[in-house]
Design a protein around this motif. Structure first.
Motif, PDB file in Angstrom:
ATOM      1  N   ILE A 130      -5.786  16.058   9.714  1.00 28.19           N
ATOM      2  CA  ILE A 130      -4.347  16.345   9.700  1.00 28.19           C
ATOM      3  C   ILE A 130      -4.120  17.827   9.953  1.00 28.19           C
ATOM      4  O   ILE A 130      -3.226  18.211  10.717  1.00 28.19           O
ATOM      5  CB  ILE A 130      -3.724  15.926   8.345  1.00 28.19           C
ATOM      6  CG1 ILE A 130      -3.822  14.405   8.167  1.00 28.19           C
ATOM      7  CG2 ILE A 130      -2.272  16.379   8.253  1.00 28.19           C
ATOM      8  CD1 ILE A 130      -3.410  13.927   6.793  1.00 28.19           C
ATOM      9  N   TYR A 133      -4.555  18.603  13.580  1.00 27.15           N
ATOM     10  CA  TYR A 133      -3.394  18.141  14.357  1.00 27.15           C
ATOM     11  C   TYR A 133      -2.228  19.106  14.206  1.00 27.15           C
ATOM     12  O   TYR A 133      -1.577  19.480  15.190  1.00 27.15           O
ATOM     13  CB  TYR A 133      -2.990  16.741  13.892  1.00 27.15           C
ATOM     14  CG  TYR A 133      -1.854  16.143  14.686  1.00 27.15           C
ATOM     15  CD1 TYR A 133      -2.058  15.663  15.972  1.00 27.15           C
ATOM     16  CD2 TYR A 133      -0.565  16.067  14.150  1.00 27.15           C
ATOM     17  CE1 TYR A 133      -1.016  15.117  16.711  1.00 27.15           C
ATOM     18  CE2 TYR A 133       0.482  15.530  14.881  1.00 27.15           C
ATOM     19  CZ  TYR A 133       0.247  15.051  16.155  1.00 27.15           C
ATOM     20  OH  TYR A 133       1.282  14.521  16.889  1.00 27.15           O
ATOM     21  N   GLU A 137      -0.333  21.432  17.087  1.00 25.87           N
ATOM     22  CA  GLU A 137       1.106  21.400  17.312  1.00 25.87           C
ATOM     23  C   GLU A 137       1.720  22.795  17.154  1.00 25.87           C
ATOM     24  O   GLU A 137       2.626  23.172  17.901  1.00 25.87           O
ATOM     25  CB  GLU A 137       1.768  20.417  16.342  1.00 25.87           C
ATOM     26  CG  GLU A 137       1.361  18.968  16.558  1.00 25.87           C
ATOM     27  CD  GLU A 137       1.659  18.491  17.969  1.00 25.87           C
ATOM     28  OE1 GLU A 137       2.843  18.377  18.314  1.00 25.87           O
ATOM     29  OE2 GLU A 137       0.703  18.249  18.731  1.00 25.87           O
ATOM     30  N   SER A 238      -1.339   7.723   9.002  1.00 29.30           N
ATOM     31  CA  SER A 238      -0.361   7.815  10.098  1.00 29.30           C
ATOM     32  C   SER A 238       1.001   8.372   9.664  1.00 29.30           C
ATOM     33  O   SER A 238       1.621   9.123  10.428  1.00 29.30           O
ATOM     34  CB  SER A 238      -0.188   6.458  10.788  1.00 29.30           C
ATOM     35  OG  SER A 238       0.225   5.465   9.875  1.00 29.30           O
ATOM     36  N   TYR A 241       1.099  12.161  10.083  1.00 34.57           N
ATOM     37  CA  TYR A 241       1.226  12.623  11.466  1.00 34.57           C
ATOM     38  C   TYR A 241       2.674  12.480  11.953  1.00 34.57           C
ATOM     39  O   TYR A 241       3.180  13.339  12.678  1.00 34.57           O
ATOM     40  CB  TYR A 241       0.273  11.846  12.376  1.00 34.57           C
ATOM     41  CG  TYR A 241      -1.186  12.131  12.102  1.00 34.57           C
ATOM     42  CD1 TYR A 241      -1.812  13.222  12.688  1.00 34.57           C
ATOM     43  CD2 TYR A 241      -1.934  11.322  11.252  1.00 34.57           C
ATOM     44  CE1 TYR A 241      -3.152  13.500  12.438  1.00 34.57           C
ATOM     45  CE2 TYR A 241      -3.259  11.590  10.984  1.00 34.57           C
ATOM     46  CZ  TYR A 241      -3.869  12.680  11.583  1.00 34.57           C
ATOM     47  OH  TYR A 241      -5.183  12.959  11.317  1.00 34.57           O
ATOM     48  N   THR A 242       3.324  11.411  11.530  1.00 36.42           N
ATOM     49  CA  THR A 242       4.729  11.217  11.896  1.00 36.42           C
ATOM     50  C   THR A 242       5.589  12.338  11.326  1.00 36.42           C
ATOM     51  O   THR A 242       6.472  12.875  12.009  1.00 36.42           O
ATOM     52  CB  THR A 242       5.246   9.857  11.372  1.00 36.42           C
ATOM     53  OG1 THR A 242       4.474   8.805  11.956  1.00 36.42           O
ATOM     54  CG2 THR A 242       6.716   9.652  11.723  1.00 36.42           C
ATOM     55  N   ILE A 244       4.642  15.387  10.599  1.00 35.99           N
ATOM     56  CA  ILE A 244       4.352  16.615  11.345  1.00 35.99           C
ATOM     57  C   ILE A 244       5.102  16.622  12.673  1.00 35.99           C
ATOM     58  O   ILE A 244       5.672  17.645  13.077  1.00 35.99           O
ATOM     59  CB  ILE A 244       2.837  16.762  11.578  1.00 35.99           C
ATOM     60  CG1 ILE A 244       2.144  17.076  10.249  1.00 35.99           C
ATOM     61  CG2 ILE A 244       2.542  17.855  12.608  1.00 35.99           C
ATOM     62  CD1 ILE A 244       0.631  17.047  10.317  1.00 35.99           C
ATOM     63  N   ASP A 245       5.120  15.491  13.360  1.00 32.84           N
ATOM     64  CA  ASP A 245       5.867  15.397  14.628  1.00 32.84           C
ATOM     65  C   ASP A 245       7.337  15.723  14.418  1.00 32.84           C
ATOM     66  O   ASP A 245       7.943  16.481  15.191  1.00 32.84           O
ATOM     67  CB  ASP A 245       5.726  13.992  15.219  1.00 32.84           C
ATOM     68  CG  ASP A 245       4.345  13.733  15.801  1.00 32.84           C
ATOM     69  OD1 ASP A 245       3.625  14.718  16.078  1.00 32.84           O
ATOM     70  OD2 ASP A 245       3.974  12.557  15.956  1.00 32.84           O
TER      71      ASP A 245
END
Length: 269
Positions: A130, A133, A137, A238, A241-242, A244-245
């Motif tokens: 994580i 990622y 970003e 998951s 990650y959502t 973070i997006d």
């Protein structure tokens, strides 16, 4: 905690035929057995209570209470295995969106914009993924991110190196690591120039009271089958990650609006 099936498999050569019969009944009726008292289970199996207790010890359990706990956990795993994981992921992402929409992020967006360096500290392998990622970003939007090894000494180094405006993200499964909490407390005393952010699962943690911002994510359970047919329950991250997006995309929107630039989503054109 070792998986109950793994315990039995490891001790299978030491089990008598009658003990194997008991095991087969337990696995076939794990939900029922997890709710039975020792005496009720002994009656149902036509064996003595001491026979069941000796079996618990033979497969490495402390006693019947731990056996019931393991059977309950097995029932939960089987239940999760029947759930459509795609539906679960979709529902989890909807929860993330609802949670995200409750947040006031103006201040942290301002802190991210002003940060010279953003340090990322994680407490495990999945958490490190994580962090990587998030680092990617942040790099894509022009922010310098440094991923720290999972060692307490690295937090001490941050305390010495950090300058005014730097940020530290602590990505932890539970946030309940005593060493990390102690080190964060020291950082607050020695270097109050750094802004700290925790990113943990949906559990109350003492870490939250020590940081400037705290965000949460939950994990999803799914079944993984290993060679030989052995099963194990695993977490998927998951929703993290959502989140973070959403954080990065909305930071970009905020930054553009601040500069008077209309944000364009080219995927929708």
């Amino acid at each position: 905690m070792a998986n109950l099936k793994r315990r039995v498999w490891e001790k299978s050569g030491e089990l008598s035929e009658s003990e194997k019969e008991i095991i087969r009944f337990l696995f076939s009726n794990h939900t029922l057995c997890s709710h039975l008292s020792l005496s009720k289970l002994a009656q149902k199996l036509y064996v003595s209570e001491s026979s069941i207790f000796r079996l618990c010890k033979k497969i490495g359990l402390s006693g019947y209470s731990e056996l019931r706990f393991e059977l309950s956990d097995l029932s939960h795993e089987k239940k999760m295995n029947t759930i459509d994981i795609a539906t679960e992921v979709e529902n989890a992402n909807q929860e993330v969106l609802k949670y995200y929409n409750t947040l006031d992020l103006e201040k942290i967006f301002s802190d991210i914009e002003g940060a010279n360096t953003i340090y990322l500290y994680s407490t495990g392998w999945s958490q490190e993924l994580i962090a990587k990622y998030l680092a990617h970003e942040l790099f894509m939007i022009g922010k310098r991110a440094v991923i720290l090894p999972s060692a307490i000494e690295e937090l001490r180094i941050v305390s010495r190196r950090a300058v005014t405006g730097d940020m530290l993200f602590i990505i932890s499964y539970s946030g309940d690591n005593i060493q990390i909490r102690d080190e964060i407390s020291k950082i607050k005393l020695l270097n109050n120039k750094i802004t700290m952010v925790s990113f943990t699962t949906l559990k109350p943690t003492q870490l939250v009271s020590l940081v400037d911002y705290s965000f949460f994510f939950r994990t999803l359970k799914f079944q993984k089958v290993f060679g030989g047919g052995e099963e194990s329950a695993n977490d998927t991250f998951s929703p993290a990650y959502t989140f973070i997006d959403l954080l990065i995309v909305n930071y970009c929107q905020w930054k553009m609006q601040k500069r008077g630039i209309d944000y364009v989503d080219y995927d929708e054109e």
